[in-house]
Scaffold this active site. Structure first.
Site, PDB file in Angstrom:
ATOM      1  N   LYS A  60      10.833  60.839 -11.078  1.00  0.00           N
ATOM      2  CA  LYS A  60      11.116  61.132  -9.680  1.00  0.00           C
ATOM      3  C   LYS A  60      10.690  62.575  -9.391  1.00  0.00           C
ATOM      4  CE  LYS A  60      15.063  60.789  -6.444  1.00  0.00           C
ATOM      5  NZ  LYS A  60      16.499  60.470  -6.355  1.00  0.00           N
ATOM      6  N   SER A  95      17.648  57.068  -2.900  1.00  0.00           N
ATOM      7  CA  SER A  95      16.461  57.883  -2.748  1.00  0.00           C
ATOM      8  C   SER A  95      15.409  57.730  -3.846  1.00  0.00           C
ATOM      9  CB  SER A  95      16.881  59.346  -2.685  1.00  0.00           C
ATOM     10  OG  SER A  95      17.451  59.747  -3.920  1.00  0.00           O
ATOM     11  N   SER A 144      21.656  56.655  -5.557  1.00  0.00           N
ATOM     12  CA  SER A 144      20.196  56.762  -5.452  1.00  0.00           C
ATOM     13  C   SER A 144      19.393  56.169  -6.595  1.00  0.00           C
ATOM     14  CB  SER A 144      19.794  58.233  -5.270  1.00  0.00           C
ATOM     15  OG  SER A 144      19.995  58.623  -3.930  1.00  0.00           O
TER      16      SER A 144
END
Lengths: 490, 480
Positions: free
Chosen positions: A79, A154, A178
């Site tokens: 990420k 996210s 997330s």
């Protein structure tokens, strides 16, 4: 089946059996990326040359007969809020459009130490604030199961990449769901470990008391392998726990006979999609068939989790994001009148709408005259929520719930109504507030879209969760299904 | 006319002497090239996490105990949020809600009376970077930032409003500096900024218990500046009040060159720091056993040392005060006395000759080549009559310069006292012959004449003549 559709565990066996070379695995992943990335848009940056070099290095080790780690040569995505030395780390924000960290996050160093192959950096909601990855300043990531739907967020890029075969495993971060929510939306396994299990050093902070890095993978076995690779005490993060952690592979047994599993009634109340409910009920039946004793329980303060979260997380965020002022790195307006003008306009232009909303919420909650009424109250409720769980864990080995109230929603469906958007994390937030481990695994489908089953455990009970999740997984086939991307691509 | 009094509270920042910064491993040395003692942590780069320097916590406790504070059982670090270009993270980590040192005091002597200045708290925080303006602060086209100082552990000491005038402020600050220097926690150099003092000043009718509107004085970079700043601010406020005007609560900058305090822009005045606990730094509880251990590790502090020097060594209070004002000086004194067992002589020398050399060189005693052993040897040479007291002063100068031991200096320079009559006789005779007029004066009863002749002999012997012997011989020859 292509190599990129296999799991890390399967590929490891093939690598050590010399049935395949790491380079071939890497090339397979990049071929898949070539084919599907235009549509999925999971990545903000790819590092193909370095990845191939890492893969070849593993092949050389194997050729020399050296022993390799369980994740050696496995292509993994990160990420974009995990700092990578020499590679841009943007948090999908304009304000960090040019930020190249001079250091690796501890988890990145750990993965490098295991000879993993790092493919690139994945898209996310800006600074991890969001539940659909629509808040990225750069691009919209699609759900590989239906390109009209969001991948969740996210960590939407990481979840979509794993689901689409664009990475074997990935790392995400979970502040209020997330990792688990996008894992559920994309039909993969996603775990948020106990707060303190994984070092946050080099994770760009959103809300420091809630943030935790965790793995996304195709199955529970890979989840355990990834967790093994990234967990452990780090002197660079004072909140990382100094205790010995187990080898999570030992948890991979199909035995939950006599397990006591609680179902919090509050997680099955209004707002839960009926189809999702039915999938979860079937899952419960499976667990019972495997010998678990499942019964309803209660977490009475559940309804306060969302408002509590939306005071604490923005409050911490308002402070964590204060450093983006244009002075030392990142975006800076060129024509500032003075230093205050530089701060305010760099931030106004550099941050997106959702980030600004939360910075304002948090600033407000911490302001003189409101601190006691909001922030301190929220801390107290946070304690009550933690106690709810403590009481439940006196009786149960773990709790289960749907990971999300519905399957992946369509693009734009919730962007104009932040509260509706926030509600998509209603089943995951409390776990962060209480610092507990939670894992979401594929539990079935509704209209072709994946449904996630969440296991919640007491602090440092990851092994228990993995065991329950593994037993469920081995009794079902949901995790074996792969999305077929649109016909003109496939 | 109503008599007015000032009410003053002081906020003192003291930079710690720790090797490394409070939350990272960067060095803290003063005067390094800009931005060379920095790392991702103290620069506040994304993803960094602070790791608390345990030495800083230990030294914090040390300073707090030395200032008679209680050590709070629970300590927490908080974030103080504000935007400024020298603040890398957009917040300063400080102990806002739960400071470690509370309820202390320092006693000072004012006109022979003891005044107690209470300390509200002493907390630990990180220092900021430093702005370097091109030109002056308001008209500068651009500014540069040096982050070497960012993250240096800083103690903030906050007094109760117990100070009444500039003199008390100065005495308190000097005493505070001495105590902190004794603990070794900081060198407290105001000129290098390792000790900084702000003063909250207000005035009120004498005897009133209501506090007036206060101003905060900043930018006072020496003891003298603190005294002058307060001495300027008190009458300014009294004049305002007596004229029926209001004191505007504001931050005022001391202008050293013009000798005035001036209002700074009031823009940041109502800053709301939005403090909240820093989630990255776990709070901690203090173990009473640990506190006791720190207390035991404290050196003898100035007040106790002063009392010992007066009581046990029999020094006059003034001597004791001067000697104990610096730990290095007091240590030097103790070590010398241990060798020569004559406290008053040692004190005389330290306050006299040694003090003179220090003043001339502009140095502190620990910065010189002088050692207690050498001073003791020098005093021994005087006592044994090897050299005269006058010569000893020259030897001291040389010891100061070269760090050589006194015996070598005395030997090499041929400074041994002349106490041999056969050596002195011819010199005295020469002097008598050369000065018939003075000899006449002597016989006429002018005492000064003898002194002149002694001086002439001393001059010829380059000060080496034994004074008693010379006096006696001369008198005998003149009268005989």
């Amino acid at each position: 089946m292509e190599l990129c559709e296999l799991t890390a565990n399967e590929l490891h066996r093939m690598l050590t059996g010399k049935d395949v070379r790491a380079e071939e695995i890497c090339l397979s992943v990049f071929r898949r990326i070539d084919k599907t990335e235009d549509q999925v848009k999971a990545y903000l940056a790819l590092h193909p040359e370095e990845a191939l070099e890492q893969a070849r290095a593993v092949d050389r080790k194997i050729a020399k007969g050296e022993e390799i780690s369980p994740l050696a040569g496995i292509p993994i995505a990160l990420k974009d809020n995990l700092c990578t030395k020499g590679h841009r780390t943007t948090c999908a924000s304009k304000i960090l459009y040019n930020f190249v960290p001079p250091y690796n996050a501890t988890v990145v160093d750990k993965l490098n130490g295991q000879d993993v192959v790092i493919i690139g950096k994945t898209n996310m909601d800006e600074f991890a604030m969001g539940s659909s990855t629509e808040n990225s300043a750069y691009q919209q990531t699609c759900n590989p199961w239906n390109p009209d739907c969001v991948p969740g967020g996210s960590s939407g890029g990481s979840a979509a990449a794993v689901a689409a075969g664009e990475a074997i495993c990935a790392l995400g971060s979970d502040t209020g769901g997330s990792i688990r929510q996008p894992a559920a939306f994309c039909g993969v396994v996603g775990m948020k470990p106990t707060y303190g299990t994984v070092s946050r050093y080099g994770l760009v902070a959103f809300a420091s008391s809630l943030d935790q890095i965790g793995p996304l993978s195709k199955d529970v076995t890979d989840c355990a392998l990834m967790l093994n690779a990234i967990c452990g005490h780090d002197p660079m993060d004072s909140t990382s726990v100094p205790t010995e952690l187990p080898d999570y592979r030992e948890a991979l047994v199909t035995d939950i006979d006599g397990f006591r599993i609680g179902i919090p009634a509050e997680y099955f109340a209004a707002g839960l999609d009926d189809h999702v409910r039915r999938v979860i009920e079937e899952a419960i039946t499976v667990l019972e068939q495997r010998g678990a004793r499942v019964e309803e329980t209660t977490l009475p303060h559940t309804e306060y989790a969302l408002p509590t979260y939306y005071i604490i997380a923005p409050a911490e965020a308002s402070s964590n994001l204060a450093r983006y002022d244009g002075v030392r790195y990142g975006y800076r307006v060129e024509d500032a009148k003075d230093v205050l003008d530089m701060f305010s306009r760099s931030r106004s232009r550099g941050f997106g709408a959702e980030v600004k909303r939360r910075v304002m919420l948090g600033t407000y909650a911490l302001s003189a005259g409101y601190y006691d009424a909001y922030y301190l109250e929220a801390l107290k409720v946070r304690t009550l929520i933690r106690r709810d769980f403590e009481r439940a864990f006196e009786k149960y080995d773990c709790l289960i719930s749907p990971t999300t109230p519905s399957t992946a929603f369509r693009f734009g469906e919730k962007v104009d109504d932040p509260v509706t958007m926030y509600l998509s994390d209603v089943f995951t937030l409390a776990v962060n507030l209480a610092g507990l481990p939670g894992v979401s695994i594929p539990a079935g489908f509704v209209d072709g879209m994946p449904v996630g089953l969440q296991f919640i455990g007491k602090p440092f009970s990851e092994s228990t969760l993995l065991r329950a999740a593994y037993t469920f997984e081995q009794s079902t086939t949901h995790h074996l299904k792969r999305p077929s991307l649109t016909p003109e691509v496939e | 006319m109503q008599e007015m009094e000032a009410v003053i509270g002081l906020e003192i920042h003291v930079e710690m002497n720790t090797e490394t910064k409070i939350f990272c491993g960067c060095r803290t040395a003063f005067g390094a090239e800009t931005n060379t003692q920095v790392c991702p942590i103290c620069l506040g780069l994304p993803g960094h996490k602070p790791v608390l320097n345990q030495k800083a916590v230990e030294w914090h406790a040390k300073a707090a105990l030395a200032l008679n504070c209680e050590i709070a059982p629970y300590v927490q670090f908080d974030r103080k949020n504000y935007f400024y270009a020298d603040l890398p993270k957009g917040y300063q980590i400080s102990q806002f809600f739960y400071p470690m040192g509370i309820n202390g005091h320092v006693d000072i002597e004012v006109n022979g009376e003891t005044r107690r200045i209470r300390i509200r708290q002493i907390h630990l925080e990180e220092d900021t970077g430093k702005l370097l303006h091109m030109g002056n602060i308001t008209a500068s086209p651009s500014s540069l930032v040096d982050f070497n100082r960012a993250g240096v552990p800083l103690l903030e000491i906050v007094t109760q409003p117990d100070v009444r005038n500039a003199e008390e402020a100065r005495l308190f600050l000097q005493k505070l500096r001495t105590i902190i220097q004794y603990t070794g926690v900081s060198d407290c150099k105001m000129e290098e900024g390792s000790m900084r003092c702000d003063a909250n000043v207000s005035v009120r009718p004498k005897g009133s218990d209501i506090l007036g509107q206060k101003t905060e004085l900043k930018n006072m970079n020496s003891f003298r500046a603190v005294t002058r700043g307060i001495d300027y601010e008190i009458p300014r406020q009294i004049d305002l009040v007596l004229d029926g005007e209001e004191v505007i609560p504001q931050t005022r900058h001391w202008d050293e060159a013009k000798g005035v305090t001036r209002a700074m822009r009031t823009k940041y005045l109502a800053t709301d720091y939005r403090c909240f606990p820093d989630p990255n730094v776990p709070p901690f509880k203090n173990d009473p056993a640990w506190v006791e251990e720190i207390r035991q590790s404290l050196p003898e502090l100035p007040d106790a040392r002063y009392a010992r020097l007066v009581k046990e060594d029999g020094l006059p209070p003034y001597d004791a005060e001067v000697i104990t004002a610096s730990k290095a000086m007091a240590d030097f004194y103790d070590q010398t006395v241990a060798l020569v067992k004559e406290p008053k002589t040692v004190s005389n020398w330290l306050m006299g000759e040694v003090g003179r050399c220090l003043n001339t060189a502009g140095k502190e005693i620990q910065e010189t080549a002088l050692t207690p052993k050498h001073l003791a040897e020098l005093l021994g040479l005087v006592k044994k009559g090897v050299i005269t007291g006058k010569i000893a002063k020259d030897v001291m100068d040389e010891m100061f310069r070269s760090g050589q031991d006194p015996e070598t200096i005395v030997k090499e320079k041929g400074l041994v006292q002349i106490a041999d009559q056969s050596e002195l006789d011819p010199v005295i005779d020469r002097v008598i012959q050369a000065n018939p007029k003075v000899v006449e004066d002597f016989h006429a009863g002018k005492d000064r004449a003898l002194g002149f002749l002694v001086g002439q002999v001393m001059k010829e012997t380059r000060g080496k003549a034994n004074p008693q012997m010379l006096n006696e011989l001369l008198r005998r020859k003149l009268q005989g």
